[in-house]
Design a protein around this motif. Sequence first.
Motif, PDB file in Angstrom:
ATOM      1  N   LYS A 413      -7.019  -4.650  18.894  1.00  0.00           N
ATOM      2  CA  LYS A 413      -7.396  -4.248  17.544  1.00  0.00           C
ATOM      3  C   LYS A 413      -6.458  -3.160  17.023  1.00  0.00           C
ATOM      4  O   LYS A 413      -6.114  -3.126  15.838  1.00  0.00           O
ATOM      5  CB  LYS A 413      -8.848  -3.762  17.527  1.00  0.00           C
ATOM      6  N   TYR A 414      -6.043  -2.278  17.915  1.00  0.00           N
ATOM      7  CA  TYR A 414      -5.090  -1.237  17.531  1.00  0.00           C
ATOM      8  C   TYR A 414      -3.810  -1.884  16.991  1.00  0.00           C
ATOM      9  O   TYR A 414      -3.280  -1.473  15.944  1.00  0.00           O
ATOM     10  CB  TYR A 414      -4.764  -0.351  18.729  1.00  0.00           C
ATOM     11  N   TYR A 415      -3.302  -2.883  17.703  1.00  0.00           N
ATOM     12  CA  TYR A 415      -2.052  -3.523  17.280  1.00  0.00           C
ATOM     13  C   TYR A 415      -2.241  -4.281  15.964  1.00  0.00           C
ATOM     14  O   TYR A 415      -1.322  -4.350  15.151  1.00  0.00           O
ATOM     15  CB  TYR A 415      -1.539  -4.457  18.374  1.00  0.00           C
ATOM     16  N   GLN A 416      -3.424  -4.818  15.759  1.00  0.00           N
ATOM     17  CA  GLN A 416      -3.692  -5.471  14.477  1.00  0.00           C
ATOM     18  C   GLN A 416      -3.644  -4.459  13.337  1.00  0.00           C
ATOM     19  O   GLN A 416      -3.093  -4.744  12.267  1.00  0.00           O
ATOM     20  CB  GLN A 416      -5.055  -6.177  14.536  1.00  0.00           C
ATOM     21  N   TYR A 417      -4.213  -3.275  13.572  1.00  0.00           N
ATOM     22  CA  TYR A 417      -4.113  -2.198  12.571  1.00  0.00           C
ATOM     23  C   TYR A 417      -2.652  -1.770  12.392  1.00  0.00           C
ATOM     24  O   TYR A 417      -2.206  -1.487  11.269  1.00  0.00           O
ATOM     25  CB  TYR A 417      -4.962  -0.989  12.988  1.00  0.00           C
ATOM     26  N   ALA A 418      -1.909  -1.714  13.493  1.00  0.00           N
ATOM     27  CA  ALA A 418      -0.502  -1.303  13.421  1.00  0.00           C
ATOM     28  C   ALA A 418       0.310  -2.284  12.573  1.00  0.00           C
ATOM     29  O   ALA A 418       1.182  -1.871  11.791  1.00  0.00           O
ATOM     30  CB  ALA A 418       0.087  -1.211  14.832  1.00  0.00           C
ATOM     31  N   ILE A 419       0.010  -3.572  12.713  1.00  0.00           N
ATOM     32  CA  ILE A 419       0.691  -4.578  11.880  1.00  0.00           C
ATOM     33  C   ILE A 419       0.345  -4.360  10.415  1.00  0.00           C
ATOM     34  O   ILE A 419       1.221  -4.408   9.538  1.00  0.00           O
ATOM     35  CB  ILE A 419       0.306  -6.001  12.338  1.00  0.00           C
ATOM     36  N   GLN A 420      -0.934  -4.092  10.132  1.00  0.00           N
ATOM     37  CA  GLN A 420      -1.348  -3.827   8.747  1.00  0.00           C
ATOM     38  C   GLN A 420      -0.641  -2.590   8.200  1.00  0.00           C
ATOM     39  O   GLN A 420      -0.232  -2.557   7.032  1.00  0.00           O
ATOM     40  CB  GLN A 420      -2.869  -3.633   8.691  1.00  0.00           C
ATOM     41  N   TRP A 421      -0.506  -1.581   9.052  1.00  0.00           N
ATOM     42  CA  TRP A 421       0.166  -0.339   8.633  1.00  0.00           C
ATOM     43  C   TRP A 421       1.625  -0.610   8.282  1.00  0.00           C
ATOM     44  O   TRP A 421       2.100  -0.213   7.212  1.00  0.00           O
ATOM     45  CB  TRP A 421       0.059   0.685   9.760  1.00  0.00           C
ATOM     46  N   ILE A 422       2.335  -1.286   9.158  1.00  0.00           N
ATOM     47  CA  ILE A 422       3.750  -1.594   8.897  1.00  0.00           C
ATOM     48  C   ILE A 422       3.887  -2.447   7.643  1.00  0.00           C
ATOM     49  O   ILE A 422       4.744  -2.170   6.779  1.00  0.00           O
ATOM     50  CB  ILE A 422       4.377  -2.300  10.115  1.00  0.00           C
ATOM     51  N   ASN A 423       3.066  -3.484   7.527  1.00  0.00           N
ATOM     52  CA  ASN A 423       3.143  -4.360   6.349  1.00  0.00           C
ATOM     53  C   ASN A 423       2.874  -3.586   5.060  1.00  0.00           C
ATOM     54  O   ASN A 423       3.569  -3.775   4.050  1.00  0.00           O
ATOM     55  CB  ASN A 423       2.142  -5.511   6.479  1.00  0.00           C
ATOM     56  N   SER A 424       1.885  -2.712   5.091  1.00  0.00           N
ATOM     57  CA  SER A 424       1.541  -1.935   3.893  1.00  0.00           C
ATOM     58  C   SER A 424       2.650  -0.964   3.521  1.00  0.00           C
ATOM     59  O   SER A 424       2.987  -0.798   2.334  1.00  0.00           O
ATOM     60  CB  SER A 424       0.232  -1.175   4.124  1.00  0.00           C
ATOM     61  N   GLU A 425       3.242  -0.318   4.529  1.00  0.00           N
ATOM     62  CA  GLU A 425       4.334   0.617   4.264  1.00  0.00           C
ATOM     63  C   GLU A 425       5.565  -0.110   3.709  1.00  0.00           C
ATOM     64  O   GLU A 425       6.236   0.391   2.795  1.00  0.00           O
ATOM     65  CB  GLU A 425       4.708   1.367   5.552  1.00  0.00           C
ATOM     66  N   MET A 426       5.847  -1.291   4.231  1.00  0.00           N
ATOM     67  CA  MET A 426       6.990  -2.061   3.726  1.00  0.00           C
ATOM     68  C   MET A 426       6.717  -2.581   2.319  1.00  0.00           C
ATOM     69  O   MET A 426       7.617  -2.623   1.474  1.00  0.00           O
ATOM     70  CB  MET A 426       7.307  -3.211   4.674  1.00  0.00           C
ATOM     71  N   THR A 427       5.476  -2.964   2.065  1.00  0.00           N
ATOM     72  CA  THR A 427       5.104  -3.402   0.711  1.00  0.00           C
ATOM     73  C   THR A 427       5.262  -2.248  -0.270  1.00  0.00           C
ATOM     74  O   THR A 427       5.781  -2.417  -1.388  1.00  0.00           O
ATOM     75  CB  THR A 427       3.651  -3.911   0.690  1.00  0.00           C
ATOM     76  N   PHE A 428       4.829  -1.054   0.144  1.00  0.00           N
ATOM     77  CA  PHE A 428       4.974   0.134  -0.701  1.00  0.00           C
ATOM     78  C   PHE A 428       6.446   0.393  -1.021  1.00  0.00           C
ATOM     79  O   PHE A 428       6.819   0.634  -2.173  1.00  0.00           O
ATOM     80  CB  PHE A 428       4.369   1.347   0.009  1.00  0.00           C
ATOM     81  N   LEU A 429       7.294   0.309   0.015  1.00  0.00           N
ATOM     82  CA  LEU A 429       8.726   0.534  -0.172  1.00  0.00           C
ATOM     83  C   LEU A 429       9.322  -0.476  -1.153  1.00  0.00           C
ATOM     84  O   LEU A 429      10.068  -0.111  -2.075  1.00  0.00           O
ATOM     85  CB  LEU A 429       9.440   0.434   1.177  1.00  0.00           C
ATOM     86  N   GLN A 430       8.989  -1.746  -0.967  1.00  0.00           N
ATOM     87  CA  GLN A 430       9.569  -2.798  -1.796  1.00  0.00           C
ATOM     88  C   GLN A 430       9.076  -2.714  -3.242  1.00  0.00           C
ATOM     89  O   GLN A 430       9.841  -2.959  -4.182  1.00  0.00           O
ATOM     90  CB  GLN A 430       9.255  -4.163  -1.182  1.00  0.00           C
ATOM     91  N   ARG A 431       7.810  -2.366  -3.414  1.00  0.00           N
ATOM     92  CA  ARG A 431       7.283  -2.236  -4.780  1.00  0.00           C
ATOM     93  C   ARG A 431       7.908  -1.037  -5.489  1.00  0.00           C
ATOM     94  O   ARG A 431       8.180  -1.075  -6.689  1.00  0.00           O
ATOM     95  CB  ARG A 431       5.758  -2.102  -4.738  1.00  0.00           C
ATOM     96  N   LYS A 432       8.138   0.008  -4.729  1.00  0.00           N
ATOM     97  CA  LYS A 432       8.781   1.188  -5.291  1.00  0.00           C
ATOM     98  C   LYS A 432      10.205   0.872  -5.711  1.00  0.00           C
ATOM     99  O   LYS A 432      10.677   1.292  -6.772  1.00  0.00           O
ATOM    100  CB  LYS A 432       8.756   2.309  -4.253  1.00  0.00           C
ATOM    101  N   GLU A 433      10.914   0.096  -4.849  1.00  0.00           N
ATOM    102  CA  GLU A 433      12.296  -0.288  -5.166  1.00  0.00           C
ATOM    103  C   GLU A 433      12.361  -1.147  -6.426  1.00  0.00           C
ATOM    104  O   GLU A 433      13.300  -1.039  -7.201  1.00  0.00           O
ATOM    105  CB  GLU A 433      12.895  -1.069  -3.986  1.00  0.00           C
TER     106      GLU A 433
END
Length: 464
Positions: A413-433
Amino acid sequence: MVVLTHGYFIDEDAAEQQIMKPYPPLGILYLSSFLEEQGIANEVFDSTFSSFNELSNYLISNSPLVLGIYVNLVTKLNVVKLLRFVNTHQALKNVKVVLGGPDVRYNKEAYLKLGANYIVLGEGEETFGELVAAIIRQDKVDHIPGISFLDKGKVFTNQERPLNKELDKLPFPNRKKIDLAKYLATWKQYHGYSSITISTMRGCPYTCKWCSRGVYGKSYRRRTPANVVEELEYIAQQYNPDNIWFVDDVFTISHKWLAEFATIVKEKNLNIKYECITRADRMNDEVIKLLKQSGCFRVWIGAESGSQNIIDLMDRRVDVDLVQQMIRAAKQNDIEAGTFIMLGYPEETEQDIKQTLKHLKKANPTFYTITITYPIRGTELFQQVEASSNVAELDFATTTDRQIAFKQTFSKKYYQYAIQWINSEMTFLQRKERDLAWHDSLKAKLKSVKARIGMYLEKRKLVA
């Protein structure tokens, strides 16, 4: 008659239904064309767009002499189900079932005891062709290299067959045996373009500990560029796909091969678009130019982690900074760049995961995928976790290697949250760009915070 199948049904694959990028079963299509060259009649039941009931009814109606089935982690459970069906149905009592593919080498005894008559180890064409010919003639098979079988309850494995060093002599995959139009139409419907797969090489000489080598071993053998271009021309004439997907593990492994390939493509004025997979250490500015010149529009560059420590533990033998450089360089040359990430490798810490996110942000690939590590039987990773984690024995007939539990730093479950965290951070970066509305970026950041809280709570459970 010989029937070849693979037991994969897209209607049962929820993950694939989300992306809808099905590819034809190249392995059994190679077998089919090889058998035809030997004068052996065969049919391919491509189960991708079919169902288990339709496959079962087909076998009952045709009652083949030999049923060849390709087995991997995805198809394993359906293959077990199919073995039981064939062995309990009166109309199929004389069918000889032959299994091949990446899942059989380290599970041969289990498959034989579940009802398979023969296991083909390694490359299939010559071994399967020789085996089928012997079955047709009702000859003995104990002299045929590359097979396993049961005799009085004991497993016998013949000597290995040498790997084929002259791949140009193999006929092209027998694509006419399947309804390729369904694949092209599916791609067109879901992605706006069609795609066809081609294999130019077999094996991989690299040493990644998690990678299965059950079929080709640590070999590297390749068709000549001229032979590959000949197949490209044939495919263009017959099917006219929009894109080509080269399924090779490391497409740019030989710079000399790539240069010759690019030259022939240019000389023949062949207009192709393709994507491929490679490694950062087999790329440079000249390679990127050759890729672009020969029609590459997307290159997948393996990384697996952004932590050099984890990459070294995997025995990837690549520098994480170079991976970032090559991803950026490909994009600067108008080639889309994808990469692969794996979380949960033994000894990975949260700091390693943070470095992976930092790596993705620096590289900023066009696409990336993330999976949670699982050990495959026969790999060095499996041997490692088996020795250190007291891996529980699973019921072979109802589980796959993906369900093997082994000691990881954190919970699943931790790794599932970690995937969500990475995906969300990358989405934030791309939307900002892309300078999207602030509330779109805020949504991504809130999801990131929520995932980090989930990671923290899962980590707390370990010390509770």
